[in-house]
Design a protein around this motif. Structure first.
Motif, PDB file in Angstrom:
ATOM      1  N   ARG A 183     103.115  50.896 -30.750  1.00 29.18           N
ATOM      2  CA  ARG A 183     102.115  50.223 -29.924  1.00 29.18           C
ATOM      3  C   ARG A 183     102.345  50.571 -28.462  1.00 29.18           C
ATOM      4  NH1 ARG A 183     103.032  43.784 -29.645  1.00 29.18           N
ATOM      5  NH2 ARG A 183     101.716  44.073 -27.830  1.00 29.18           N
ATOM      6  N   TYR A 184     101.242  50.483 -27.694  1.00 27.17           N
ATOM      7  CA  TYR A 184     101.299  50.786 -26.272  1.00 27.17           C
ATOM      8  C   TYR A 184     100.076  50.139 -25.640  1.00 27.17           C
ATOM      9  CZ  TYR A 184     102.437  53.713 -22.178  1.00 27.17           C
ATOM     10  OH  TYR A 184     102.808  54.173 -20.939  1.00 27.17           O
ATOM     11  N   TYR A 185     100.304  49.146 -24.779  1.00 26.56           N
ATOM     12  CA  TYR A 185      99.212  48.340 -24.249  1.00 26.56           C
ATOM     13  C   TYR A 185      98.355  47.834 -25.419  1.00 26.56           C
ATOM     14  CZ  TYR A 185     100.557  50.103 -19.623  1.00 26.56           C
ATOM     15  OH  TYR A 185     101.253  50.421 -18.483  1.00 26.56           O
ATOM     16  N   TRP A 186      97.027  48.070 -25.378  1.00 25.28           N
ATOM     17  CA  TRP A 186      96.154  47.568 -26.432  1.00 25.28           C
ATOM     18  C   TRP A 186      95.846  48.639 -27.492  1.00 25.28           C
ATOM     19  CZ3 TRP A 186      92.236  50.839 -25.172  1.00 25.28           C
ATOM     20  CH2 TRP A 186      91.962  51.076 -23.810  1.00 25.28           C
ATOM     21  N   LEU A 187      96.699  49.660 -27.562  1.00 22.67           N
ATOM     22  CA  LEU A 187      96.587  50.663 -28.621  1.00 22.67           C
ATOM     23  C   LEU A 187      97.739  50.521 -29.605  1.00 22.67           C
ATOM     24  CD1 LEU A 187      95.669  53.863 -26.563  1.00 22.67           C
ATOM     25  CD2 LEU A 187      94.114  52.390 -27.865  1.00 22.67           C
ATOM     26  N   ALA A 188      97.501  50.966 -30.832  1.00 24.10           N
ATOM     27  CA  ALA A 188      98.556  50.967 -31.845  1.00 24.10           C
ATOM     28  C   ALA A 188      98.385  52.201 -32.721  1.00 24.10           C
ATOM     29  CB  ALA A 188      98.500  49.699 -32.696  1.00 24.10           C
ATOM     30  N   ILE A 228      92.653  50.139 -32.034  1.00 21.85           N
ATOM     31  CA  ILE A 228      92.398  49.410 -30.792  1.00 21.85           C
ATOM     32  C   ILE A 228      92.547  47.923 -31.071  1.00 21.85           C
ATOM     33  CG2 ILE A 228      90.693  48.886 -29.007  1.00 21.85           C
ATOM     34  CD1 ILE A 228      89.443  51.645 -29.600  1.00 21.85           C
ATOM     35  N   ARG A 229      93.412  47.287 -30.320  1.00 19.14           N
ATOM     36  CA  ARG A 229      93.633  45.844 -30.486  1.00 19.14           C
ATOM     37  C   ARG A 229      92.784  45.067 -29.489  1.00 19.14           C
ATOM     38  NH1 ARG A 229     100.111  46.162 -31.933  1.00 19.14           N
ATOM     39  NH2 ARG A 229      99.773  46.254 -34.197  1.00 19.14           N
ATOM     40  N   LEU A 230      92.328  43.916 -29.913  1.00 22.02           N
ATOM     41  CA  LEU A 230      91.362  43.132 -29.153  1.00 22.02           C
ATOM     42  C   LEU A 230      91.845  41.701 -28.964  1.00 22.02           C
ATOM     43  CD1 LEU A 230      88.224  44.249 -31.200  1.00 22.02           C
ATOM     44  CD2 LEU A 230      89.041  45.285 -29.077  1.00 22.02           C
ATOM     45  N   ASN A 231      91.423  41.100 -27.871  1.00 19.27           N
ATOM     46  CA  ASN A 231      91.542  39.657 -27.690  1.00 19.27           C
ATOM     47  C   ASN A 231      90.467  39.235 -26.695  1.00 19.27           C
ATOM     48  OD1 ASN A 231      92.522  40.187 -25.084  1.00 19.27           O
ATOM     49  ND2 ASN A 231      94.665  39.973 -25.710  1.00 19.27           N
ATOM     50  N   ASP A 232      90.428  37.945 -26.389  1.00 16.50           N
ATOM     51  CA  ASP A 232      89.354  37.427 -25.546  1.00 16.50           C
ATOM     52  C   ASP A 232      89.500  37.832 -24.084  1.00 16.50           C
ATOM     53  OD1 ASP A 232      87.618  35.484 -27.321  1.00 16.50           O
ATOM     54  OD2 ASP A 232      89.695  35.170 -27.916  1.00 16.50           O
ATOM     55  N   SER A 233      90.649  38.362 -23.698  1.00 18.80           N
ATOM     56  CA  SER A 233      90.809  38.869 -22.336  1.00 18.80           C
ATOM     57  C   SER A 233      90.227  40.269 -22.189  1.00 18.80           C
ATOM     58  CB  SER A 233      92.293  38.900 -21.953  1.00 18.80           C
ATOM     59  OG  SER A 233      92.840  37.606 -21.922  1.00 18.80           O
ATOM     60  N   LEU A 234      90.122  40.976 -23.308  1.00 20.85           N
ATOM     61  CA  LEU A 234      89.629  42.359 -23.282  1.00 20.85           C
ATOM     62  C   LEU A 234      88.122  42.434 -23.498  1.00 20.85           C
ATOM     63  CD1 LEU A 234      92.353  44.210 -25.384  1.00 20.85           C
ATOM     64  CD2 LEU A 234      91.818  44.635 -23.005  1.00 20.85           C
ATOM     65  N   VAL A 235      87.604  41.684 -24.456  1.00 22.62           N
ATOM     66  CA  VAL A 235      86.206  41.816 -24.858  1.00 22.62           C
ATOM     67  C   VAL A 235      85.608  40.447 -25.140  1.00 22.62           C
ATOM     68  CG1 VAL A 235      86.555  44.112 -25.873  1.00 22.62           C
ATOM     69  CG2 VAL A 235      86.811  42.079 -27.305  1.00 22.62           C
ATOM     70  N   ASP A 236      84.293  40.417 -25.280  1.00 22.39           N
ATOM     71  CA  ASP A 236      83.585  39.241 -25.770  1.00 22.39           C
ATOM     72  C   ASP A 236      83.604  39.331 -27.292  1.00 22.39           C
ATOM     73  OD1 ASP A 236      81.856  37.260 -26.565  1.00 22.39           O
ATOM     74  OD2 ASP A 236      80.262  37.800 -25.153  1.00 22.39           O
TER      75      ASP A 236
END
Length: 231
Positions: free
Chosen positions: A130-135, A169-177
C-alpha cells in the motif's frame, strides 16, 4: 513525522523516504549515498539534501549534485510536487560543522498529507502492498513497478501503470462522495482514454479493519476499495 540521518544514516534516508513517504511530512539527508534509490516516490513530501562539497568518498558529493538535478527535473515536470532543497557546502568535507542544522526548520514547514491529489508509487527492491490511497495485490508487488494516479472529485486518472496487472484504489469520505459513482480513467499507450464507472460502492468493515490494523493510523483508514484492470 520527520526523518533525518547523517552519513550511513543519510544512506537510510535516501532509501526509506521514497518508500515511506506516505507516512512522512518531510525528510533530510545529510552526507549519505543513495545506493540505487529512486527519488520518484518523494512527490508529496519535502526532501532536503545537505552535503559537503569535499565529501568525495564513494562520490557522495557528485551523487548529491546529480540528485539536485533529478529533483529539479521532477519538479519542473510536476510543479505540484517534489518540494526540495539541496545545499552543497563547498568548503566542508564529510563533517559539515552543523551547518546542516538548517534542515530542521526547513522540514518543519511541512505537514503530512495522507490524501494527496496525485500519487507516484515506484516500488524498490523491497516492495510494499500500500501507498497513500493505492494498494497492490501480491502478484503486482514487483520491483520496479510504477503507478501514477491523480484524482479530482470522484474521478481518478491512471496516468501510468507499469509492471502491474491491476490498480487498487482505496476510498473514504475524505477522498470522494461515497453516495455518488466513482469514475476511473486510464490513459492508454496511444494517449487515448478509457473510462470505467463504479456505481453504488458499499462501505466494507473488512477494508476498515484491514487498513486500520496495517498501521493504526486513523488518517489512513479506508472504507472501500475498487480494483481496476490495466489494459
Amino acid at each position: 513525522v520527520y526523518l533525518m540521518g547523517y552519513s550511513a544514516g543519510g544512506d537510510g534516508v535516501y532509501q526509506l523516504a521514497p518508500r515511506m513517504a506516505d507516512q512522512l511530512a518531510a525528510a533530510a539527508m545529510m552526507a549519505g549515498h543513495p545506493n540505487g534509490a529512486s527519488p520518484l516516490g518523494l512527490r508529496n513530501i519535502g526532501f532536503t539534501i545537505h552535503m559537503g562539497g569535499k565529501d568525495s568518498a564513494y562520490k557522495r558529493n557528485k551523487v548529491a549534485a546529480q540528485w539536485k538535478e533529478k529533483l529539479a527535473v521532477l519538479k519542473k515536470a510536476d510543479p505540484g510536487g517534489y518540494e526540495h532543497e539541496v545545499t552543497i557546502y563547498p568548503n566542508h568535507g564529510h563533517w559539515m560543522q552543523r551547518d546542516d542544522a538548517i534542515a530542521v526548520p526547513w522540514m518543519s514547514k511541512f505537514t503530512r498529507d495522507p490524501h494527496p491529489m496525485k500519487v507516484v508509487w515506484h516500488q524498490s527492491g523491497t516492495t510494499h502492498d500500500r501507498y497513500y490511497w493505492l494498494a497492490a495485490e501480491k502478484a503486482d508487488q514487483n520491483a520496479g513497478a510504477k503507478m501514477v494516479v491523480s484524482r479530482e472529485g470522484n474521478t481518478f486518472t491512471i496516468e501510468q501503470a507499469e509492471k502491474v496487472q491491476h490498480v487498487i484504489i482505496r476510498l473514504n469520505d475524505s477522498l470522494v462522495d461515497m453516495t455518488e459513482p466513482v469514475v476511473v480513467k486510464q490513459i492508454m499507450k496511444d494517449k487515448s482514454t478509457e473510462q470505467t464507472t463504479f456505481e453504488n460502492i458499499a462501505r466494507s468493515s473488512a477494508v476498515i479493519a484491514k487498513t486500520l490494523a496495517d498501521r493504526g493510523d486513523i488518517n489512513s483508514v479506508y472504507t472501500a476499495e475498487i480494483k481496476v484492470k490495466i489494459k
